[in-house]
Design a protein around this motif. Structure first.
Motif, PDB file in Angstrom:
ATOM      1  N   PRO A 154       0.855  -1.142   0.254  1.00  0.00           N
ATOM      2  CA  PRO A 154      -0.011   0.070   0.038  1.00  0.00           C
ATOM      3  C   PRO A 154       0.706   1.404  -0.200  1.00  0.00           C
ATOM      4  CG  PRO A 154      -0.649  -1.593   1.582  1.00  0.00           C
ATOM      5  CD  PRO A 154       0.316  -2.225   1.006  1.00  0.00           C
ATOM      6  N   GLY A 155       0.457   2.138  -0.907  1.00  0.00           N
ATOM      7  CA  GLY A 155       1.137   3.460  -1.049  1.00  0.00           C
ATOM      8  C   GLY A 155       2.297   3.551  -1.745  1.00  0.00           C
ATOM      9  N   LEU A 156       3.132   2.136  -2.232  1.00  0.00           N
ATOM     10  CA  LEU A 156       4.507   2.091  -2.607  1.00  0.00           C
ATOM     11  C   LEU A 156       4.526   2.806  -4.028  1.00  0.00           C
ATOM     12  CD1 LEU A 156       7.404   1.177  -2.494  1.00  0.00           C
ATOM     13  CD2 LEU A 156       6.749  -0.917  -3.156  1.00  0.00           C
ATOM     14  N   ALA A 157       3.653   2.444  -5.006  1.00  0.00           N
ATOM     15  CA  ALA A 157       3.696   3.028  -6.255  1.00  0.00           C
ATOM     16  C   ALA A 157       3.726   4.675  -6.474  1.00  0.00           C
ATOM     17  CB  ALA A 157       2.507   2.382  -7.229  1.00  0.00           C
ATOM     18  N   ASP A 158       2.692   5.164  -5.627  1.00  0.00           N
ATOM     19  CA  ASP A 158       2.777   6.684  -5.435  1.00  0.00           C
ATOM     20  C   ASP A 158       3.614   7.212  -4.818  1.00  0.00           C
ATOM     21  OD1 ASP A 158       0.299   6.540  -6.759  1.00  0.00           O
ATOM     22  OD2 ASP A 158      -0.956   6.344  -4.911  1.00  0.00           O
ATOM     23  N   ALA A 159       4.758   6.482  -4.112  1.00  0.00           N
ATOM     24  CA  ALA A 159       5.790   7.154  -3.127  1.00  0.00           C
ATOM     25  C   ALA A 159       7.013   7.314  -4.220  1.00  0.00           C
ATOM     26  CB  ALA A 159       6.293   6.020  -1.999  1.00  0.00           C
ATOM     27  N   ARG A 160       7.044   6.949  -5.152  1.00  0.00           N
ATOM     28  CA  ARG A 160       8.187   7.096  -6.292  1.00  0.00           C
ATOM     29  C   ARG A 160       9.355   6.443  -5.969  1.00  0.00           C
ATOM     30  NH1 ARG A 160       6.113  11.763  -5.572  1.00  0.00           N
ATOM     31  NH2 ARG A 160       7.803  12.565  -4.736  1.00  0.00           N
ATOM     32  N   PRO A 161       9.300   4.980  -5.586  1.00  0.00           N
ATOM     33  CA  PRO A 161      10.532   4.453  -4.953  1.00  0.00           C
ATOM     34  C   PRO A 161      11.698   4.540  -5.942  1.00  0.00           C
ATOM     35  CG  PRO A 161       8.977   2.848  -5.581  1.00  0.00           C
ATOM     36  CD  PRO A 161       8.212   4.108  -5.751  1.00  0.00           C
ATOM     37  N   TRP A 162      12.817   4.214  -5.292  1.00  0.00           N
ATOM     38  CA  TRP A 162      13.941   3.919  -6.322  1.00  0.00           C
ATOM     39  C   TRP A 162      13.857   2.541  -6.653  1.00  0.00           C
ATOM     40  CZ3 TRP A 162      19.466   6.030  -4.226  1.00  0.00           C
ATOM     41  CH2 TRP A 162      19.496   7.212  -4.324  1.00  0.00           C
ATOM     42  N   THR A 163      14.513   2.318  -7.728  1.00  0.00           N
ATOM     43  CA  THR A 163      14.727   0.864  -8.013  1.00  0.00           C
ATOM     44  C   THR A 163      16.184   0.743  -8.249  1.00  0.00           C
ATOM     45  OG1 THR A 163      14.454   1.012 -10.467  1.00  0.00           O
ATOM     46  CG2 THR A 163      12.638   0.547  -9.184  1.00  0.00           C
ATOM     47  N   SER A 164      16.835  -0.379  -8.798  1.00  0.00           N
ATOM     48  CA  SER A 164      18.158  -0.569  -8.924  1.00  0.00           C
ATOM     49  C   SER A 164      18.400   0.598 -10.119  1.00  0.00           C
ATOM     50  CB  SER A 164      18.632  -1.899  -9.535  1.00  0.00           C
ATOM     51  OG  SER A 164      17.588  -2.251 -10.745  1.00  0.00           O
ATOM     52  N   ARG A 165      17.689   0.727 -10.804  1.00  0.00           N
ATOM     53  CA  ARG A 165      18.276   1.975 -11.924  1.00  0.00           C
ATOM     54  C   ARG A 165      18.564   3.237 -11.275  1.00  0.00           C
ATOM     55  NH1 ARG A 165      15.614   2.020 -17.778  1.00  0.00           N
ATOM     56  NH2 ARG A 165      16.149  -0.046 -18.498  1.00  0.00           N
ATOM     57  N   GLU A 166      17.564   3.853 -10.350  1.00  0.00           N
ATOM     58  CA  GLU A 166      17.904   4.876  -9.733  1.00  0.00           C
ATOM     59  C   GLU A 166      18.970   4.862  -8.768  1.00  0.00           C
ATOM     60  OE1 GLU A 166      13.974   5.167 -11.501  1.00  0.00           O
ATOM     61  OE2 GLU A 166      14.883   3.836 -10.052  1.00  0.00           O
ATOM     62  N   ALA A 167      19.036   3.965  -8.056  1.00  0.00           N
ATOM     63  CA  ALA A 167      20.370   3.463  -7.100  1.00  0.00           C
ATOM     64  C   ALA A 167      21.819   3.769  -7.837  1.00  0.00           C
ATOM     65  CB  ALA A 167      19.923   2.226  -6.337  1.00  0.00           C
ATOM     66  N   THR A 168      21.735   3.175  -9.049  1.00  0.00           N
ATOM     67  CA  THR A 168      22.929   3.281  -9.620  1.00  0.00           C
ATOM     68  C   THR A 168      23.227   4.611 -10.405  1.00  0.00           C
ATOM     69  OG1 THR A 168      21.922   1.816 -11.607  1.00  0.00           O
ATOM     70  CG2 THR A 168      23.131   0.702  -9.894  1.00  0.00           C
ATOM     71  N   SER A 169      22.374   5.279 -10.690  1.00  0.00           N
ATOM     72  CA  SER A 169      22.546   6.443 -11.552  1.00  0.00           C
ATOM     73  C   SER A 169      22.205   7.666 -10.820  1.00  0.00           C
ATOM     74  CB  SER A 169      21.582   6.365 -12.867  1.00  0.00           C
ATOM     75  OG  SER A 169      20.280   6.243 -12.510  1.00  0.00           O
ATOM     76  N   ALA A 170      21.767   7.771  -9.515  1.00  0.00           N
ATOM     77  CA  ALA A 170      21.610   8.885  -8.801  1.00  0.00           C
ATOM     78  C   ALA A 170      22.725   9.961  -8.964  1.00  0.00           C
ATOM     79  CB  ALA A 170      21.200   8.543  -7.294  1.00  0.00           C
ATOM     80  N   LYS A 171      22.357  11.469  -9.035  1.00  0.00           N
ATOM     81  CA  LYS A 171      23.454  12.286  -9.104  1.00  0.00           C
ATOM     82  C   LYS A 171      23.940  12.678  -7.544  1.00  0.00           C
ATOM     83  CE  LYS A 171      22.923  12.202 -13.332  1.00  0.00           C
ATOM     84  NZ  LYS A 171      24.037  11.338 -14.273  1.00  0.00           N
ATOM     85  N   ARG A 172      23.386  12.430  -6.569  1.00  0.00           N
ATOM     86  CA  ARG A 172      23.882  12.814  -5.154  1.00  0.00           C
ATOM     87  C   ARG A 172      23.422  11.496  -4.132  1.00  0.00           C
ATOM     88  NH1 ARG A 172      19.680  14.200  -1.831  1.00  0.00           N
ATOM     89  NH2 ARG A 172      17.680  14.691  -2.809  1.00  0.00           N
ATOM     90  N   ALA A 173      24.055  11.859  -3.158  1.00  0.00           N
ATOM     91  CA  ALA A 173      23.821  10.699  -2.019  1.00  0.00           C
ATOM     92  C   ALA A 173      22.586  11.069  -1.198  1.00  0.00           C
ATOM     93  CB  ALA A 173      25.099  10.466  -1.299  1.00  0.00           C
ATOM     94  N   PRO A 174      21.438  10.552  -1.152  1.00  0.00           N
ATOM     95  CA  PRO A 174      20.416  10.976  -0.179  1.00  0.00           C
ATOM     96  C   PRO A 174      20.779  10.953   1.191  1.00  0.00           C
ATOM     97  CG  PRO A 174      20.054   8.657  -0.992  1.00  0.00           C
ATOM     98  CD  PRO A 174      21.355   9.173  -1.622  1.00  0.00           C
ATOM     99  N   ALA A 244       4.306  15.370   1.554  1.00  0.00           N
ATOM    100  CA  ALA A 244       4.324  16.466   0.801  1.00  0.00           C
ATOM    101  C   ALA A 244       5.716  17.046   0.655  1.00  0.00           C
ATOM    102  CB  ALA A 244       3.244  17.538   0.999  1.00  0.00           C
ATOM    103  N   ASP A 245       6.300  17.084   1.716  1.00  0.00           N
ATOM    104  CA  ASP A 245       7.866  17.781   1.669  1.00  0.00           C
ATOM    105  C   ASP A 245       8.962  16.742   1.179  1.00  0.00           C
ATOM    106  OD1 ASP A 245       8.063  15.764   3.758  1.00  0.00           O
ATOM    107  OD2 ASP A 245       8.511  17.339   5.359  1.00  0.00           O
ATOM    108  N   GLY A 246       8.455  15.602   0.742  1.00  0.00           N
ATOM    109  CA  GLY A 246       9.360  14.689   0.062  1.00  0.00           C
ATOM    110  C   GLY A 246       9.680  13.462   0.744  1.00  0.00           C
ATOM    111  N   GLU A 247       9.585  13.601   2.144  1.00  0.00           N
ATOM    112  CA  GLU A 247      10.019  12.615   3.136  1.00  0.00           C
ATOM    113  C   GLU A 247       9.276  11.312   2.871  1.00  0.00           C
ATOM    114  OE1 GLU A 247      11.239  12.700   7.515  1.00  0.00           O
ATOM    115  OE2 GLU A 247       9.125  12.684   7.570  1.00  0.00           O
ATOM    116  N   VAL A 248      10.077  10.260   2.922  1.00  0.00           N
ATOM    117  CA  VAL A 248       9.325   8.842   2.837  1.00  0.00           C
ATOM    118  C   VAL A 248       9.207   8.247   4.099  1.00  0.00           C
ATOM    119  CG1 VAL A 248       9.561   6.660   1.851  1.00  0.00           C
ATOM    120  CG2 VAL A 248      10.289   8.604   0.488  1.00  0.00           C
TER     121      VAL A 248
END
Length: 473
Positions: A154-174, A244-248
């Motif tokens: 529940p809620g995961l799809a709308d939370a815009r999760p990282w997958t392996s793609r985002e984890a390997t291509s991110a431009k900064r460290a969260p 709303a502020d981006g926190e997961v």
């Protein structure tokens, strides 16, 4: 517009490229269809960028483990430099070099979304909206790979999760990263981003690295905790919400909530077969494609459809996909010429290594390297086995490699047949040792003969001498 080729390949990742190359080398005309980047997942979002992120971590840790070298290591990793190096290894997500390679190999490329349209028929939706029809004289090969699975939390799809793609291509460290999943992707990305400045929490339903010998996951978990990762095993995620502020917010069973800036879902893979026209040949869209050892799809008559790489679910590893591609490409070439196939055990047209000798390196810190069967898997097959465990730190070469070297190794011997069926190594630098074990497993080298394969002193490879002594040679 309609074109006819001997072979039509869907997907220009490592599996598709290698199959196309082998089929063309056999004298066949080949076209490859790709809707994204030529080179596939491994080149841009998996093997290459992930290992580029991890290598600086292990390099620094290796130096810190050696007196005299550790004094030269000061400060934190240069995150910008690490990410820039990662971008280089991912070719800045530009596939010009791979396209040039295809052209030089004599393989045609059609960009667009390819779908099966019946027996030996493929329709391609082109980037401009047009269409192109391709016909294969001999074979169509599905090499479309896999993608990260997003479970129905529940809620995961709308939370815009990282997958392996985002984890390997991110431009900064969260600042705070929550990793869900204790498999290879979860462990490797937790290792990388913790070292690059994120505060990482790793959540797994079971223990870590459950497909490997249990001691491997235990050692890696301890190392992650020592590095600052919070490791939570034996718990499940019940809901995810992005504020709303981006926190997961990640809710665990029992009601506890974890808060982060990003959440990485690393809980498995699913096949990229949802929209490739499987229904036109009587197969279910979104399914894995079961194949024979020649990589021919089982449920399709006449043997014209092949499935190679992740999509057949035999061994979701780049090197195994390339291995299957060589087998399948050679088999297609032989059949086109009317030549008999070599499908006996370990024959040229039989991908038997997928069953008995799959090697894998997990680039955590410490590394994990394994091939063949675990002790439990061997026993489930009904084999009588003897397990030999040895502490790698007790090998002279390990002490030279790193002060206080910590690691473990196991070999699994089928006592009825007298040869190795599996081996696992955990420790710094063990990935480069794996191929010796792979050869021993594939070659079914008798234990007595291995005694005469003398390891060089003082190297970590002396583990083989210790294994054999413990076994009773």
């Amino acid at each position: 517009m309609s074109d006819t080729y001997d072979v039509v390949v869907l997907g220009a990742g490592p599996a598709g490229e290698n199959l196309a190359d082998r089929a063309h080398a056999a004298g066949l005309s080949v076209v490859i269809v790709e809707r994204e980047l030529v080179g596939g997942e491994c080149s841009y979002w998996a093997c290459m960028p992930s290992k580029a992120l991890l290598r600086p971590v292990s390099a620094v840790h290796d130096a810190e483990r050696v007196e005299g070298a550790r004094q030269a290591v000061s400060g934190d990793l240069d995150v910008a430099a690490v990410l820039a190096r990662r971008d280089e290894f991912a070719s800045h997500w530009n596939d010009d070099g791979q396209v040039s390679w295809l052209s030089g190999a004599g393989v045609d490329l059609v960009r667009g979304h390819g779908r099966l349209a019946g027996v030996r028929q493929v329709t391609v939706t082109l980037p401009d909206g047009g269409a192109r029809s391709l016909t294969a004289r001999h074979a169509v090969a599905v090499c479309t790979g896999s993608r990260a699975a997003i479970p129905p939390v529940p809620g995961l799809a709308d939370a815009r999760p990282w997958t392996s793609r985002e984890a390997t291509s991110a431009k900064r460290a969260p600042g705070r990263l929550i990793v869900v999943g204790g498999g290879v992707v979860g462990v490797e990305m937790a290792t990388a981003w913790q070292a690059l400045g994120s505060k990482v929490t790793l959540v797994a339903r079971r223990t870590l690295l459950t497909s490997i010998e249990p001691f491997a996951g235990e050692i890696v978990a301890e190392s992650l905790v020592s590095a600052g990762v919070e490791v939570r095993t034996g718990v499940s995620v019940t809901a995810v919400h992005r504020q709303a502020d981006g926190e997961v917010t990640v809710r665990l069973e029992g009601g506890e909530e974890l808060r982060g800036d990003e959440v990485l879902m690393a809980v498995g893979r699913e096949p990229n077969t949802h929209d490739i026209g499987l229904e036109t040949i009587g197969l279910a869209p979104g399914s894995w494609l079961a194949v024979s050892d020649t990589c021919v799809v089982d449920q399709v008559d006449e043997g014209w459809l092949y499935a190679v790489g992740d999509v057949n679910h035999r061994a979701l590893l780049t090197h195994q996909g390339k291995y299957q591609a060589r087998v399948a490409g050679d088999a297609i070439g032989a059949q086109a010429k009317g030549e008999p196939l070599a499908t006996e055990p370990w024959g040229r047209h039989s991908a038997t290594a997928d069953h008995a000798a799959v090697p894998q390196v997990i680039f955590s810190d410490p590394e994990v390297a394994a091939v063949g069967l675990t002790a439990e898997q061997a026993r489930r097959e009904g084999r009588e086995v003897k397990v030999v465990d040895y502490e790698l730190g007790d090998v002279a070469g390990a002490g030279l490699y790193a002060d206080g070297y910590r690691g473990s190794a196991r070999m699994v011997v089928d006592t009825g047949r007298g040869h190795l069926v599996g081996a696992t190594f955990v420790g710094p630098g063990v990935g480069e040792m794996l191929h010796a074990a792979t050869i021993a497993v594939v070659g079914e080298v008798p234990i007595e003969r291995l005694w005469h394969a003398v390891p060089s002193y003082p190297t970590i490879s002396e583990i083989w001498l210790r294994f054999l002594e413990e076994y009773g040679c």
